[in-house]
Design a protein around this motif. Sequence first.
Motif, PDB file in Angstrom:
ATOM      1  N   ALA A  86       0.810  -1.222   0.000  1.00 54.85           N
ATOM      2  CA  ALA A  86       0.000   0.000   0.000  1.00 54.85           C
ATOM      3  C   ALA A  86       0.840   1.267   0.000  1.00 54.85           C
ATOM      4  CB  ALA A  86      -0.942  -0.007   1.200  1.00 54.85           C
ATOM      5  N   ASP A  87       2.101   1.160   0.402  1.00 54.52           N
ATOM      6  CA  ASP A  87       2.970   2.336   0.450  1.00 54.52           C
ATOM      7  C   ASP A  87       3.623   2.646  -0.897  1.00 54.52           C
ATOM      8  OD1 ASP A  87       4.335  -0.200   0.957  1.00 54.52           O
ATOM      9  OD2 ASP A  87       6.168   0.988   1.162  1.00 54.52           O
ATOM     10  N   LEU A  88       3.415   1.798  -1.888  1.00 54.44           N
ATOM     11  CA  LEU A  88       4.085   1.977  -3.175  1.00 54.44           C
ATOM     12  C   LEU A  88       3.251   2.836  -4.126  1.00 54.44           C
ATOM     13  CD1 LEU A  88       5.333  -1.688  -3.731  1.00 54.44           C
ATOM     14  CD2 LEU A  88       6.631   0.254  -2.820  1.00 54.44           C
ATOM     15  N   PRO A  89       3.913   3.572  -5.029  1.00 55.21           N
ATOM     16  CA  PRO A  89       3.198   4.448  -5.972  1.00 55.21           C
ATOM     17  C   PRO A  89       2.660   3.667  -7.169  1.00 55.21           C
ATOM     18  CG  PRO A  89       5.545   4.644  -6.346  1.00 55.21           C
ATOM     19  CD  PRO A  89       5.387   3.714  -5.163  1.00 55.21           C
ATOM     20  N   LEU A  90       1.681   2.803  -6.902  1.00 53.82           N
ATOM     21  CA  LEU A  90       1.179   1.888  -7.924  1.00 53.82           C
ATOM     22  C   LEU A  90      -0.298   2.122  -8.209  1.00 53.82           C
ATOM     23  CD1 LEU A  90       2.791  -1.436  -6.652  1.00 53.82           C
ATOM     24  CD2 LEU A  90       3.499  -0.129  -8.665  1.00 53.82           C
ATOM     25  N   THR A  91      -0.682   1.866  -9.450  1.00 52.01           N
ATOM     26  CA  THR A  91      -2.083   1.763  -9.824  1.00 52.01           C
ATOM     27  C   THR A  91      -2.401   0.281  -9.968  1.00 52.01           C
ATOM     28  OG1 THR A  91      -2.128   3.890 -10.983  1.00 52.01           O
ATOM     29  CG2 THR A  91      -3.813   2.271 -11.602  1.00 52.01           C
ATOM     30  N   TRP A  92      -3.420  -0.177  -9.240  1.00 54.64           N
ATOM     31  CA  TRP A  92      -3.809  -1.588  -9.261  1.00 54.64           C
ATOM     32  C   TRP A  92      -5.004  -1.775 -10.195  1.00 54.64           C
ATOM     33  CZ3 TRP A  92      -1.403  -5.577  -6.506  1.00 54.64           C
ATOM     34  CH2 TRP A  92      -0.390  -5.172  -5.632  1.00 54.64           C
ATOM     35  N   HIS A  93      -4.867  -2.728 -11.106  1.00 57.13           N
ATOM     36  CA  HIS A  93      -5.924  -3.069 -12.050  1.00 57.13           C
ATOM     37  C   HIS A  93      -6.430  -4.463 -11.718  1.00 57.13           C
ATOM     38  CE1 HIS A  93      -4.658   0.118 -15.056  1.00 57.13           C
ATOM     39  NE2 HIS A  93      -3.548  -0.018 -14.341  1.00 57.13           N
ATOM     40  N   PHE A  94      -7.740  -4.635 -11.700  1.00 59.86           N
ATOM     41  CA  PHE A  94      -8.310  -5.978 -11.553  1.00 59.86           C
ATOM     42  C   PHE A  94      -8.736  -6.440 -12.935  1.00 59.86           C
ATOM     43  CE2 PHE A  94     -11.290  -9.335 -10.618  1.00 59.86           C
ATOM     44  CZ  PHE A  94     -10.652  -9.998  -9.577  1.00 59.86           C
TER      45      PHE A  94
END
Length: 251
Positions: A86-94
């Motif tokens: 959760a601390d990472l600069p990521l966009t999560w795609h399902f």
Amino acid sequence: MTDRTEDAGARGLPERKDLLASNLAQVEERISAACAAVGRARDEVTLIVVTKTYPASDVRLLAELGVRHVAENRDQDAAPKAAQCADLPLTWHFVGQLQTNKVRSVVGYAQQVQSVDRLKLVHSLSAAAVRAEREVGCLLQVALDAGSGERGERGGVAPDGVDELAAAVAGAPGLRLDGLMTVAPLAGEYAGRPREAFERLREMSSRLRTAHPAATMVSAGMSADLDEAVAAGATHVRVGTAVLGVRPRLG
């Protein structure tokens, strides 16, 4: 690029990071070459790394290597992994078939759901997004091998159902219609013809944008056919094996 991926802990994180860096570089070369071949700018295509079955430690290494978009297809694996990262600069795609009983969990971490394929799912996503006070981007998954009124074997709405579903997403509180997604069909008219399938999706995207101008995403292409997807106009490619290696079997 290696054909085998051993457990990251057994091999050691430095070696694993080197392998991921090498694989990412090769994927980058493929995307750049595919763009150049059809006169597209490299920045027109976004790489999404599909991290399903791989541990949070790999996601962290990918983030260190500059990856900003990751995808998952099973909530039971994705939810704890997303929490650990959760601390990472990521966009999560399902990107997997999504059951309505998993929607609330998925909305908790995924900024984008690429597998919207039925009205019931739209209603569930909308309710969960409003409850969570979030806006969730949605792609309609199109099953190019599905007949009128049918769903594809791997999920997806039939081409003639796109307009109705798009209108539902566009009008749903908490949701944003971002575009279309497909997987190259294994049967039917486009079997063995991924570029033609992706070109059809691009044509559908152009038509969709007449009513929904902001729905510009075209998500198509995976490790085996990303080159054809880029040539056909994909804006996003979903690559797993070519970056992470052959997937371990799920238990």
